[in-house]
Design a protein around this motif. Sequence first.
Motif, PDB file in Angstrom:
ATOM      1  N   TYR A 383       0.833  -1.200   0.000  1.00 40.95           N
ATOM      2  CA  TYR A 383       0.000   0.000   0.000  1.00 40.95           C
ATOM      3  C   TYR A 383       0.868   1.251   0.000  1.00 40.95           C
ATOM      4  CZ  TYR A 383      -4.098  -2.893   0.797  1.00 40.95           C
ATOM      5  OH  TYR A 383      -5.103  -3.814   0.655  1.00 40.95           O
ATOM      6  N   GLY A 385       1.250   3.356  -2.534  1.00 44.40           N
ATOM      7  CA  GLY A 385       0.760   4.416  -3.415  1.00 44.40           C
ATOM      8  C   GLY A 385       0.325   5.640  -2.627  1.00 44.40           C
ATOM      9  N   ASP A 388      -2.997   5.368  -1.053  1.00 42.93           N
ATOM     10  CA  ASP A 388      -3.289   4.180  -0.249  1.00 42.93           C
ATOM     11  C   ASP A 388      -3.338   4.488   1.236  1.00 42.93           C
ATOM     12  OD1 ASP A 388      -3.478   2.534  -2.442  1.00 42.93           O
ATOM     13  OD2 ASP A 388      -1.358   1.976  -2.399  1.00 42.93           O
ATOM     14  N   ARG A 591       0.115   3.627   3.308  1.00 37.85           N
ATOM     15  CA  ARG A 591       1.140   4.595   2.920  1.00 37.85           C
ATOM     16  C   ARG A 591       1.678   5.380   4.128  1.00 37.85           C
ATOM     17  NH1 ARG A 591       3.894   7.091  -1.488  1.00 37.85           N
ATOM     18  NH2 ARG A 591       4.164   9.262  -0.961  1.00 37.85           N
ATOM     19  N   GLY A 613       5.374  -4.763  -4.020  1.00 36.49           N
ATOM     20  CA  GLY A 613       4.493  -3.661  -4.376  1.00 36.49           C
ATOM     21  C   GLY A 613       4.418  -3.554  -5.891  1.00 36.49           C
ATOM     22  N   LYS A 617       3.468   1.962  -7.313  1.00 41.87           N
ATOM     23  CA  LYS A 617       3.379   2.221  -5.869  1.00 41.87           C
ATOM     24  C   LYS A 617       4.757   2.196  -5.228  1.00 41.87           C
ATOM     25  CE  LYS A 617      -1.270   0.682  -5.655  1.00 41.87           C
ATOM     26  NZ  LYS A 617      -2.383   0.499  -4.809  1.00 41.87           N
TER      27      LYS A 617
END
Length: 647
Positions: A383, A385, A388, A591, A613, A617
């Motif tokens: 996560y 990104g 995210d 994130r 990932g 991301k």
Amino acid sequence: MCVKDEVKNVVVSMLPRGVSVVGIECEGPTLVMYIQNPSTLMEQSSIIRSIAKTLRKRIVFRAAPEARLDEEAARKIIYEVVGEEAIDRKDGVRFSRRFGEVYIYLSSPLKEREIKRLEKEIFARTGWKPNIESGMPRSKVRLPTHEIYAVRQILHNEGVEEERRNMLQQLGRRIYRDPIMPVNSIQIGVLGAGQEVGRSSILVRTSESTLLLDCGLKPGSSTDEFPMGLHQLDLDELDGVVVTHAHMDHIACLPYLFKYGYRGPVYMTEPTKYLLYILLTDYVEIARREGRVPPYGLSEVEEVIYHTITLDYEDTTDITPDIKLSLYDAGHEIGSALVHLHVGNGLYNIVYTGDFKYGYTRLLSPANDRFRRLELLIMESTYGGKDDVQPPREESEAVLLQTIRDTVENGGKVLIPVFSTGRAQEILYVINHAIRQRLMPKVKVYVDGMVLETLSVHTMFPQYLNREVSEMIYEGVDPFIDDHVVPVDRAKRLEERMEQVMGIVQGEPSVIMAPHGMLNGGPVLDYFAHLAEDPKNTLVFVSYQAENTLGRRILNGERDFTLRTLTLGETKISMAMNVRYIPGFSGHSDRRELMNYVRRVEPRPQKIMLVHGEPSKAIGLAVSIELKYHVTTLVPKTGDHLRIYPP
Ligand code: ZN
């Protein structure tokens, strides 16, 4: 002998008077001291800790064979000390003559402190070194435990014991030989999870040793992908495999190594050992049932089990002449670990996160963020990104409960695809908690697949869960289930299975949980095929959906597709059921948590490597880390081999 005289001298000088060492052996990373007079040692048992600390090694004391009672007399004392009621009726007490140890399986949960006390007394009075394993709380629903007994069966098989002892002794000689040369280079090979999610596998090579961290597969819509170059690996050269946690994208290829001749150790935590067995046997059986040829058989899964060496969190263990290993809580699922490698006597230190959660969950504590030393951090970025960011947990729980309430009131069914372990238990806990607090009416929750089997592992190891949940278990309460939970013991024959599924999908409004979590196969499809076309029903995703899986395609808006299920064969589906994605339940750091981890982890690493990932991301996260924290951040591709030392 595998240890030098200096070591023996240190031990002898620290032991209380009247305790003599009659033999030393190395069983893998553990130094085993055989002594006379275990009762004298137990009177001053704190000395054992001091010796281990002084030597910085794993040490076990056992009584010499002549200092042990015969088994019948020992058994009597064990029942007297532990109490007959407290001992599991099926497995009870198992003596291991080759090791001079006795395994005692309890029928209900017991706190660590209490276990330690019993162990001391039993060792002092019988001379058998006891290993006591806590039991499960009595539950209103009978949990399946077949696989748990199977794991114990494998380990107590006499032939296996002999083989295991040989393996450990050989390994001990290898670990405790002097390094032939100083560490002059460290290389990292990314065999999987480089700019992708799945098939996690990282090769660490020094001038002296070769280690593999995780060995998983990448689930796909048609075939599963293996780590790159796995079959070219020289298995004789491999010193060990370290497993972070029991999810298929981290473990599924382990038995494959054994199929091709690997016979070395596999390091992991105790809960991971049980979960791994449950997941891998299920994988083989489902493949067979669906008419596919699995890449390995059950005997190779058993090989993994008896080559397993389990470690507690934060114990430091020599695993090769130039590498020490410690595992730390990763907060991702029960028993999940961050891997810390201490290379070349402090020369270079690596932390590999596996999957980790640096935030609040219902069941676990957040991932550890303090290490003695750290140069390279290899971190997941599922996560990573920019967008995210997961909503707060309370919000996600409220949405889940509301979705269930609405659907059920509307006469529909809620289908939750889950992995056998991790989110499933978290969701069961949330629903059970809400029903107990009367925040939700009692609704039937059908649980299919291995979810309940892995749930047993959760209640067996409360010390791996957070305080609140473990306290409940110690008090004898099952925090996950009550009488609203209905286990679906999957019928073996096809017609029976059809009947079973139809009974549930045509029955009263309910919640159904079943694997796989990404709808790429598994028992969940049997339900999905029947529920998909009715707009009264709701499909709820609570975990990450990988690229190319049906789950991801549905999230992307696809509604018409062909499905292959065991009960219906090939079926055309035109989806009309509601779809909800509730992101806050993830066992991965979002994130913000990933950035927080980089900021707070101590000491700050010199270099970061992002894995696990999707490319955009991982790269996005790398850019942010470099800008904000000025730490060089690499985003290797699967197949890359990088020299990280000398820098
Ligand atoms: Zn995982």
